[in-house]
Design a protein around this motif. Structure first.
Motif, mmCIF file in Angstrom:
data_model
loop_
_atom_site.group_PDB
_atom_site.id
_atom_site.type_symbol
_atom_site.label_atom_id
_atom_site.label_comp_id
_atom_site.label_asym_id
_atom_site.label_seq_id
_atom_site.Cartn_x
_atom_site.Cartn_y
_atom_site.Cartn_z
ATOM 1 N N GLU A 57 49.104 42.960 40.505
ATOM 2 C CA GLU A 57 48.679 43.355 41.843
ATOM 3 C C GLU A 57 48.064 42.172 42.600
ATOM 4 O O GLU A 57 47.817 41.107 42.029
ATOM 5 C CB GLU A 57 47.660 44.499 41.747
ATOM 6 C CG GLU A 57 48.230 45.762 41.117
ATOM 7 C CD GLU A 57 49.403 46.313 41.924
ATOM 8 O OE1 GLU A 57 49.221 46.605 43.116
ATOM 9 O OE2 GLU A 57 50.497 46.444 41.331
ATOM 10 N N THR A 58 47.805 42.363 43.897
ATOM 11 C CA THR A 58 47.197 41.319 44.724
ATOM 12 C C THR A 58 45.778 41.656 45.136
ATOM 13 O O THR A 58 45.045 40.778 45.590
ATOM 14 C CB THR A 58 48.035 41.088 45.998
ATOM 15 O OG1 THR A 58 48.147 42.315 46.725
ATOM 16 C CG2 THR A 58 49.436 40.589 45.647
ATOM 17 N N SER A 59 45.357 42.913 44.989
ATOM 18 C CA SER A 59 44.007 43.327 45.371
ATOM 19 C C SER A 59 42.965 42.650 44.484
ATOM 20 O O SER A 59 43.045 42.725 43.249
ATOM 21 C CB SER A 59 43.876 44.849 45.224
ATOM 22 O OG SER A 59 42.525 45.236 45.075
ATOM 23 N N TYR A 74 40.005 43.621 43.845
ATOM 24 C CA TYR A 74 39.338 44.646 43.044
ATOM 25 C C TYR A 74 40.193 45.043 41.847
ATOM 26 O O TYR A 74 39.689 45.142 40.717
ATOM 27 C CB TYR A 74 39.036 45.872 43.899
ATOM 28 C CG TYR A 74 38.487 47.030 43.113
ATOM 29 C CD1 TYR A 74 37.231 46.961 42.519
ATOM 30 C CD2 TYR A 74 39.223 48.205 42.943
ATOM 31 C CE1 TYR A 74 36.722 48.024 41.782
ATOM 32 C CE2 TYR A 74 38.727 49.269 42.209
ATOM 33 C CZ TYR A 74 37.472 49.170 41.635
ATOM 34 O OH TYR A 74 36.975 50.219 40.900
ATOM 35 N N LEU A 75 41.475 45.264 42.070
ATOM 36 C CA LEU A 75 42.347 45.632 40.950
ATOM 37 C C LEU A 75 42.445 44.500 39.931
ATOM 38 O O LEU A 75 42.460 44.738 38.718
ATOM 39 C CB LEU A 75 43.737 46.013 41.461
ATOM 40 C CG LEU A 75 43.812 47.243 42.382
ATOM 41 C CD1 LEU A 75 45.265 47.586 42.692
ATOM 42 C CD2 LEU A 75 43.106 48.443 41.768
ATOM 43 N N TYR A 113 35.797 49.677 44.874
ATOM 44 C CA TYR A 113 36.025 48.497 45.701
ATOM 45 C C TYR A 113 35.199 47.347 45.145
ATOM 46 O O TYR A 113 34.268 47.554 44.353
ATOM 47 C CB TYR A 113 35.704 48.758 47.173
ATOM 48 C CG TYR A 113 34.295 49.235 47.463
ATOM 49 C CD1 TYR A 113 33.321 48.366 47.964
ATOM 50 C CD2 TYR A 113 33.937 50.565 47.253
ATOM 51 C CE1 TYR A 113 32.039 48.806 48.239
ATOM 52 C CE2 TYR A 113 32.660 51.014 47.532
ATOM 53 C CZ TYR A 113 31.714 50.127 48.028
ATOM 54 O OH TYR A 113 30.437 50.569 48.299
ATOM 55 N N ASP A 151 42.125 50.595 44.912
ATOM 56 C CA ASP A 151 41.156 49.870 45.733
ATOM 57 C C ASP A 151 41.045 50.632 47.054
ATOM 58 O O ASP A 151 41.993 50.716 47.824
ATOM 59 C CB ASP A 151 41.665 48.442 45.976
ATOM 60 C CG ASP A 151 40.719 47.609 46.831
ATOM 61 O OD1 ASP A 151 39.767 48.173 47.412
ATOM 62 O OD2 ASP A 151 40.958 46.390 46.938
ATOM 63 N N GLU A 210 39.646 49.891 49.726
ATOM 64 C CA GLU A 210 39.820 49.049 50.907
ATOM 65 C C GLU A 210 41.298 48.768 51.164
ATOM 66 O O GLU A 210 41.690 48.465 52.286
ATOM 67 C CB GLU A 210 39.036 47.747 50.734
ATOM 68 C CG GLU A 210 37.528 47.992 50.677
ATOM 69 C CD GLU A 210 36.733 46.731 50.464
ATOM 70 O OE1 GLU A 210 37.198 45.846 49.715
ATOM 71 O OE2 GLU A 210 35.629 46.627 51.033
ATOM 72 N N GLU A 211 42.102 48.867 50.131
ATOM 73 C CA GLU A 211 43.540 48.668 50.257
ATOM 74 C C GLU A 211 44.254 49.980 50.580
ATOM 75 O O GLU A 211 45.248 49.999 51.314
ATOM 76 C CB GLU A 211 44.086 48.083 48.953
ATOM 77 C CG GLU A 211 45.564 47.756 48.965
ATOM 78 C CD GLU A 211 46.018 47.142 47.647
ATOM 79 O OE1 GLU A 211 46.427 45.973 47.649
ATOM 80 O OE2 GLU A 211 45.941 47.828 46.603
ATOM 81 N N ARG A 212 43.749 51.092 50.020
ATOM 82 C CA ARG A 212 44.363 52.405 50.232
ATOM 83 C C ARG A 212 43.308 53.415 50.695
ATOM 84 O O ARG A 212 42.954 54.350 49.964
ATOM 85 C CB ARG A 212 45.036 52.888 48.943
ATOM 86 C CG ARG A 212 46.248 52.085 48.506
ATOM 87 C CD ARG A 212 47.362 52.078 49.549
ATOM 88 N NE ARG A 212 47.789 53.409 49.953
ATOM 89 C CZ ARG A 212 48.792 54.076 49.383
ATOM 90 N NH1 ARG A 212 49.480 53.518 48.384
ATOM 91 N NH2 ARG A 212 49.135 55.277 49.812
#
Length: 248
Positions: free
Chosen positions: A13-15, A17-18, A52, A85, A87-89
Motif C-alpha cells: 500500500e501507499t498509505s 498509516y497502513l 490514522y 486509513d 484519512e484515505e477512506r
C-alpha cells in the motif's frame, strides 16, 4: 476453522498509516473486493480496524495487540483482518462509525468492527486492551466471544447486520426536515458545554478524542452569544493538548 495461510499485504500500500502496520504478524488486508471474497471463501467474519497515523490509541492497540504474536495468531485463525486509513477512506470510516453509534456506543479510534462476509456490521467498539482493564473486556475475550457467537448464534448475528444496514440506509436517505433556528443552536450549545471536562478539557471522560467540529461550534457560539464560557472551553482544550502529546 483453519488458520489463514496468507500474509500481511499492507506493504503493497501507499498509505503511511497502513505501512506502519505492514510488519505486524496479523495477516492484514486492505479494504476491497479481495478481502470480502476471502471472508466468503472461508465463511468467517471480517475484523475491520480503522485508524490514522496520528491516533495515539491506535498506536497503543497496535503495540499491545497487533504486534503480539499470540493475539495475531488468534485473529488470523478466526477472521479475515482488514486495515483502513480513515484519512484515505473517510467514506468507509463514516459508514462504520455511524454503525457504531447505532449500536449505542461512543465513537472514536481505533474503530474496531466485526462484519459478516458481506460487509454488514454486527458488533464493534474502539480500543480494547489485550487483557481486561479499566472495566473493559480484553481483546482476546472479544475475539473469542464474537467467533463463538458467529458459530453458535449465526442467524441472530446476521439479522443484527441486516438491521444495522437497513438503519444506515434510512439515515442516508434524503430528508429535508426543518431549518435550524437560533434557539436550536442555543440548546445544543448549552448541552455540549455541560459535557466539557472542567479539569482536563475536552468532552466527557477518558479515553477522549479532540472533536474539532464541536469546538469550532463553541468558537462560533462565543461570538454569536457573546458568552466567554465557550471561548474558555476552547482554550482549556488547546492548553490541555499542548501540555500533552498531541501537537497537530
Amino acid at each position: 476453522m483453519s488458520s489463514d495461510p496468507g500474509r500481511n499485504r499492507l506493504g503493497e500500500e501507499t498509505s503511511p498509516y497502513l505501512l506502519q502496520h505492514a510488519h505486524n504478524p496479523v495477516h492484514w488486508r486492505p479494504w476491497g473486493a479481495e478481502a470480502l471474497a476471502e471472508a466468503k471463501r472461508r465463511d468467517c467474519p471480517i475484523l475491520l480496524s480503522i485508524g490514522y497515523a496520528a491516533c495515539h490509541w491506535c498506536h497503543v492497540m497496535a503495540h499491545e495487540s497487533f504486534e503480539n504474536a499470540e493475539i495475531a495468531s488468534l485473529m488470523n485463525s478466526l477472521f479475515v483482518n482488514v486495515k483502513v486509513d480513515r484519512e484515505e477512506r473517510p467514506d468507509i470510516d463514516h459508514i462504520y462509525m455511524t454503525a457504531l453509534h447505532a449500536l449505542g456506543q461512543q465513537g472514536g479510534w481505533p474503530l474496531t468492527m466485526f462484519l459478516d462476509p458481506e460487509g454488514k456490521p454486527m458488533f464493534g467498539g474502539t480500543y480494547w486492551p489485550p487483557e481486561p482493564r479499566w472495566g473493559r473486556p480484553g481483546f482476546r475475550q472479544i475475539l473469542e466471544s464474537v467467533e463463538t457467537a458467529w458459530r453458535t448464534r449465526r442467524p441472530a448475528m446476521e439479522e443484527r447486520g441486516r438491521t444495522l444496514t437497513a438503519h444506515l440506509a434510512e439515515l442516508s436517505a434524503p430528508s429535508p426536515g426543518r431549518s435550524l433556528t437560533p434557539g436550536d443552536l442555543t440548546r445544543v450549545g448549552d448541552g455540549l458545554l455541560a459535557a466539557v471536562d472542567p479539569a482536563h478539557g475536552g468532552i466527557g471522560g477518558a479515553p477522549k478524542f479532540p472533536n474539532a467540529p464541536i469546538f469550532r461550534f463553541f468558537w462560533n457560539e462565543m461570538f454569536r452569544r457573546r458568552d466567554p464560557r465557550f471561548g474558555e472551553a476552547v482554550r482549556a482544550l488547546l492548553e490541555a493538548m499542548s501540555a500533552g502529546g498531541i501537537y497537530d
